[in-house]
Enzyme design. Structure first.
Site, PDB file in Angstrom:
ATOM      1  N   LYS A   1       1.964 -34.107   0.456  1.00  0.00           N
ATOM      2  CA  LYS A   1       2.833 -34.885   1.218  1.00  0.00           C
ATOM      3  C   LYS A   1       3.926 -35.830   0.605  1.00  0.00           C
ATOM      4  CE  LYS A   1       0.116 -33.782   5.088  1.00  0.00           C
ATOM      5  NZ  LYS A   1      -1.026 -34.372   6.129  1.00  0.00           N
TER       6      LYS A   1
ATOM      7  N   GLN B   1      -4.659 -38.853   9.000  1.00  0.00           N
ATOM      8  CA  GLN B   1      -5.302 -37.799   7.978  1.00  0.00           C
ATOM      9  C   GLN B   1      -6.566 -37.369   8.622  1.00  0.00           C
ATOM     10  OE1 GLN B   1      -3.049 -35.923   5.739  1.00  0.00           O
ATOM     11  NE2 GLN B   1      -4.689 -34.472   5.777  1.00  0.00           N
TER      12      GLN B   1
ATOM     13  N   ASP C   1       2.609 -35.635  14.058  1.00  0.00           N
ATOM     14  CA  ASP C   1       1.676 -34.511  14.044  1.00  0.00           C
ATOM     15  C   ASP C   1       1.238 -33.956  15.452  1.00  0.00           C
ATOM     16  OD1 ASP C   1       0.730 -33.720  11.572  1.00  0.00           O
ATOM     17  OD2 ASP C   1      -0.872 -35.109  11.332  1.00  0.00           O
TER      18      ASP C   1
END
Ligand code: NDP
Length: 278
Positions: free
Chosen positions: A49, A93, A116
């Site tokens: 990322k 995450q 997300d």
């Protein structure tokens, strides 16, 4: 010989387009990545990322907490980023430590910064087929299908896996695109009968090479979402959920692992970050 579906080329095209859009935005997009603990796979994903972000001009703030971090501290920090106007997107995450309440932590993200697509507000929008942030993996799967110009309306799609992160949002998104969707899981009886019936088979189970040739049929499009790191003669190797070598000779098209949905998941996350800046 089947067509091999790569995500790399599409992801590179997306990187170019996103970089241009960001120049046009005249602001510097910022994404906060919250990590708890030191999960090896998470470290790798975050590294990808960061590389993608650097390529397109997004700033990353990587907040890495000890696995014993207290839930209140974590949530209070996320709330600070919610009110920080220089921050456009926030992701947690996964996985995070078991001692933390995952949904409480995710719910603390402001839905406007939920790139997300995991908060209940984003999921409700997907449920109602309204515009909003959709999980990057789901978008990545759709990108591969769109790139092949597949009209999903009326197609029989079987999704194997029903996780909140991949299986369920993907099934919803495909239904929103008018596919006829069947969701399978570990309790599904006669899995191979279900999978063989699909026009498009999407597999997200985390069981390396479980989908062998007996699960597929001629003419299918197979999208393998699985990522498992295995040791092969003391070298680390990324393996998908589909037995690629044996399945590729039967089906019409199959995605690569690595290099299929993975790079598109990263690109789609940053597509969401750019959307969050608009
Ligand atoms: P989860 O472990 O959360 O979910 C796995 C799902 O697979 C569950 O619904 C489970 O069923 C089902 N399942 C497990 N075993 C079987 C079986 N034998 N037969 C049928 N169904 C089964 O995993 P995730 O959804 O988070 O991830 C799945 C895979 O995708 C992993 O390899 C992960 O690393 C990868 N991944 C890849 C991404 C990418 O960018 N390419 C992004 C995110 C994940 P049940 O619900 O009954 O337990």
């Amino acid at each position: 010989m089947s067509e091999i579906l790569s995500g790399k080329v599409i992801s590179e095209q997306m990187a170019g387009e996103l970089a241009k859009k960001i120049i046009g935005l005249k602001i510097s997009p910022k994404l906060v990545i919250v990590q708890v603990g030191n999960n090896e796979a998470s470290n790798k994903y975050i590294e990808y990322k960061k590389k993608f972000a650097e390529k397109i001009g997004v700033q990353i703030v990587h907040k890495k907490y000890d696995e014993k971090v207290d839930e209140k501290t974590l949530i209070s920090d996320i709330k600070k980023y919610n009110t920080d106007t220089s921050v456009h997107g926030i992701i947690v995450q996964l996985p995070i430590s078991k001692n933390l309440n995952k949904s409480k932590v995710i719910e603390s993200i402001d839905p406007k910064k939920d790139v997300d697509g995991l908060t209940s507000s984003s999921i409700k929008k997907l449920f109602d087929n309204e515009p909003g942030f959709v999980s990057a993996t789901t978008k990545g799967i759709l990108k591969i299908l769109d790139h092949k110009k597949i009209n999903l309306a009326g197609k029989k799609v079987v999704v194997v896996g029903r996780s909140s992160l991949v299986g369920k949002p993907t099934a919803l998104a495909l239904m929103n695109r008018n596919a006829t969707v069947t969701i399978c899981h570990s309790q599904t009886k006669n899995l191979e009968e279900e999978t063989k019936r699909a026009d498009i088979l999407i597999v997200a189970i985390g069981k390396p090479k479980m989908i062998t040739k007996k699960f597929v049929s001629l003419g299918q499009i197979v999208i393998d979402v699985g990522i498992t790191v295995e040791l092969d003669e003391s070298k680390k190797k990324v393996v998908g959920d589909v037995d690629f070598e044996n399945v590729k000779n039967i089906v019409q098209a199959i995605s690569l692992v690595p290099g299929g949905v993975g790079p598109l998941t990263v690109a789609c996350l940053f597509e969401n970050v750019v959307l969050a800046c608009l």
